[in-house]
Write a protein that holds these residues in place. Structure first.
Motif, PDB file in Angstrom:
ATOM      1  N   MET A   1       0.839  -1.180   0.000  1.00 35.77           N
ATOM      2  CA  MET A   1       0.000   0.000   0.000  1.00 35.77           C
ATOM      3  C   MET A   1       0.889   1.249   0.000  1.00 35.77           C
ATOM      4  N   LEU A   2       0.603   2.148  -0.910  1.00 35.85           N
ATOM      5  CA  LEU A   2       1.370   3.376  -0.995  1.00 35.85           C
ATOM      6  C   LEU A   2       0.921   4.353   0.088  1.00 35.85           C
ATOM      7  N   LYS A   3       1.886   5.120   0.593  1.00 27.98           N
ATOM      8  CA  LYS A   3       1.587   6.092   1.646  1.00 27.98           C
ATOM      9  C   LYS A   3       1.335   7.472   1.039  1.00 27.98           C
ATOM     10  N   THR A   4       0.524   8.235   1.750  1.00 26.14           N
ATOM     11  CA  THR A   4       0.212   9.594   1.332  1.00 26.14           C
ATOM     12  C   THR A   4       0.839  10.576   2.316  1.00 26.14           C
ATOM     13  N   ILE A   5       0.778  11.832   1.969  1.00 19.97           N
ATOM     14  CA  ILE A   5       1.262  12.889   2.860  1.00 19.97           C
ATOM     15  C   ILE A   5       0.501  12.833   4.180  1.00 19.97           C
ATOM     16  N   ASP A   6      -0.800  12.553   4.118  1.00 20.18           N
ATOM     17  CA  ASP A   6      -1.587  12.440   5.355  1.00 20.18           C
ATOM     18  C   ASP A   6      -1.093  11.293   6.228  1.00 20.18           C
ATOM     19  N   ASP A   7      -0.692  10.180   5.606  1.00 27.68           N
ATOM     20  CA  ASP A   7      -0.121   9.065   6.368  1.00 27.68           C
ATOM     21  C   ASP A   7       1.158   9.511   7.070  1.00 27.68           C
ATOM     22  N   LEU A   8       1.980  10.280   6.364  1.00 30.69           N
ATOM     23  CA  LEU A   8       3.232  10.761   6.957  1.00 30.69           C
ATOM     24  C   LEU A   8       2.959  11.724   8.113  1.00 30.69           C
ATOM     25  N   ALA A  50      10.831  16.808   5.743  1.00 32.15           N
ATOM     26  CA  ALA A  50      11.361  17.137   4.414  1.00 32.15           C
ATOM     27  C   ALA A  50      10.487  16.532   3.320  1.00 32.15           C
ATOM     28  N   VAL A  51      10.041  15.299   3.507  1.00 28.05           N
ATOM     29  CA  VAL A  51       9.194  14.660   2.499  1.00 28.05           C
ATOM     30  C   VAL A  51       7.821  15.332   2.458  1.00 28.05           C
ATOM     31  N   ILE A  52       7.291  15.683   3.606  1.00 26.54           N
ATOM     32  CA  ILE A  52       6.007  16.395   3.648  1.00 26.54           C
ATOM     33  C   ILE A  52       6.133  17.723   2.900  1.00 26.54           C
ATOM     34  N   ALA A  53       7.242  18.428   3.091  1.00 29.06           N
ATOM     35  CA  ALA A  53       7.448  19.719   2.418  1.00 29.06           C
ATOM     36  C   ALA A  53       7.501  19.558   0.897  1.00 29.06           C
ATOM     37  N   GLU A  54       7.995  18.409   0.432  1.00 26.91           N
ATOM     38  CA  GLU A  54       8.018  18.156  -1.005  1.00 26.91           C
ATOM     39  C   GLU A  54       6.608  18.024  -1.561  1.00 26.91           C
ATOM     40  N   GLY A  55       5.671  17.576  -0.711  1.00 26.44           N
ATOM     41  CA  GLY A  55       4.260  17.563  -1.070  1.00 26.44           C
ATOM     42  C   GLY A  55       3.811  16.484  -2.029  1.00 26.44           C
ATOM     43  N   GLU A  56       4.575  15.402  -2.173  1.00 30.23           N
ATOM     44  CA  GLU A  56       4.171  14.338  -3.088  1.00 30.23           C
ATOM     45  C   GLU A  56       3.891  13.051  -2.327  1.00 30.23           C
ATOM     46  N   ASP A  57       2.807  12.370  -2.729  1.00 26.12           N
ATOM     47  CA  ASP A  57       2.526  11.056  -2.166  1.00 26.12           C
ATOM     48  C   ASP A  57       3.561  10.067  -2.692  1.00 26.12           C
ATOM     49  N   GLN A  58       3.630   8.902  -2.055  1.00 24.80           N
ATOM     50  CA  GLN A  58       4.588   7.876  -2.458  1.00 24.80           C
ATOM     51  C   GLN A  58       4.302   7.436  -3.888  1.00 24.80           C
ATOM     52  N   ARG A  59       5.363   7.225  -4.632  1.00 21.10           N
ATOM     53  CA  ARG A  59       5.227   6.765  -6.011  1.00 21.10           C
ATOM     54  C   ARG A  59       5.297   5.252  -6.066  1.00 21.10           C
ATOM     55  N   GLU A  60       4.775   4.721  -7.150  1.00 16.10           N
ATOM     56  CA  GLU A  60       4.891   3.281  -7.385  1.00 16.10           C
ATOM     57  C   GLU A  60       6.362   2.933  -7.547  1.00 16.10           C
ATOM     58  N   PRO A  61       6.820   1.856  -6.890  1.00 13.79           N
ATOM     59  CA  PRO A  61       8.212   1.457  -7.094  1.00 13.79           C
ATOM     60  C   PRO A  61       8.401   0.980  -8.525  1.00 13.79           C
ATOM     61  N   PRO A  62       9.636   1.086  -9.056  1.00  8.68           N
ATOM     62  CA  PRO A  62       9.863   0.621 -10.419  1.00  8.68           C
ATOM     63  C   PRO A  62       9.658  -0.891 -10.507  1.00  8.68           C
ATOM     64  N   ASP A  63       9.272  -1.341 -11.661  1.00 13.96           N
ATOM     65  CA  ASP A  63       9.049  -2.764 -11.896  1.00 13.96           C
ATOM     66  C   ASP A  63      10.406  -3.477 -12.000  1.00 13.96           C
ATOM     67  N   PRO A  64      10.714  -4.360 -11.044  1.00 12.55           N
ATOM     68  CA  PRO A  64      12.028  -5.017 -11.066  1.00 12.55           C
ATOM     69  C   PRO A  64      12.169  -6.024 -12.185  1.00 12.55           C
TER      70      PRO A  64
END
Length: 69
Positions: A1-8, A50-64
């Motif tokens: 599950m990807l995290k959001t700014i609210d989760d952080l 610092a991540v909250i200040a960037e303002g982006e939710d977690q991205r999908e990890p690259p496909d290995p």
């Protein structure tokens, strides 16, 4: 599950409470273990800020399974 700014933000609030608890556990200026724990939690809060200040939710990890040539 990807995290959001609210989760952080929720995690940050929990870490602030933990930092407070760790700080009160420090028995003296020579209590290295307690100081180290409080410092680690403090650094985690700063990293999350610092991540909250960037303002982006977690991205999908690259496909290995994708091979880069």
């Amino acid at each position: 599950m990807l995290k959001t700014i609210d989760d952080l933000k929720t995690l940050r609030a929990e870490l602030v409470e933990r930092r407070r608890e760790e700080a009160y556990r420090i028995g003296s200026a020579q209590h290295d273990e307690g100081i180290e724990k409080a410092g680690q939690v403090h650094l985690a809060i700063e990293a999350i800020d610092a991540v909250i200040a960037e303002g982006e939710d977690q991205r999908e990890p690259p496909d290995p399974t994708v091979m880069i040539l």
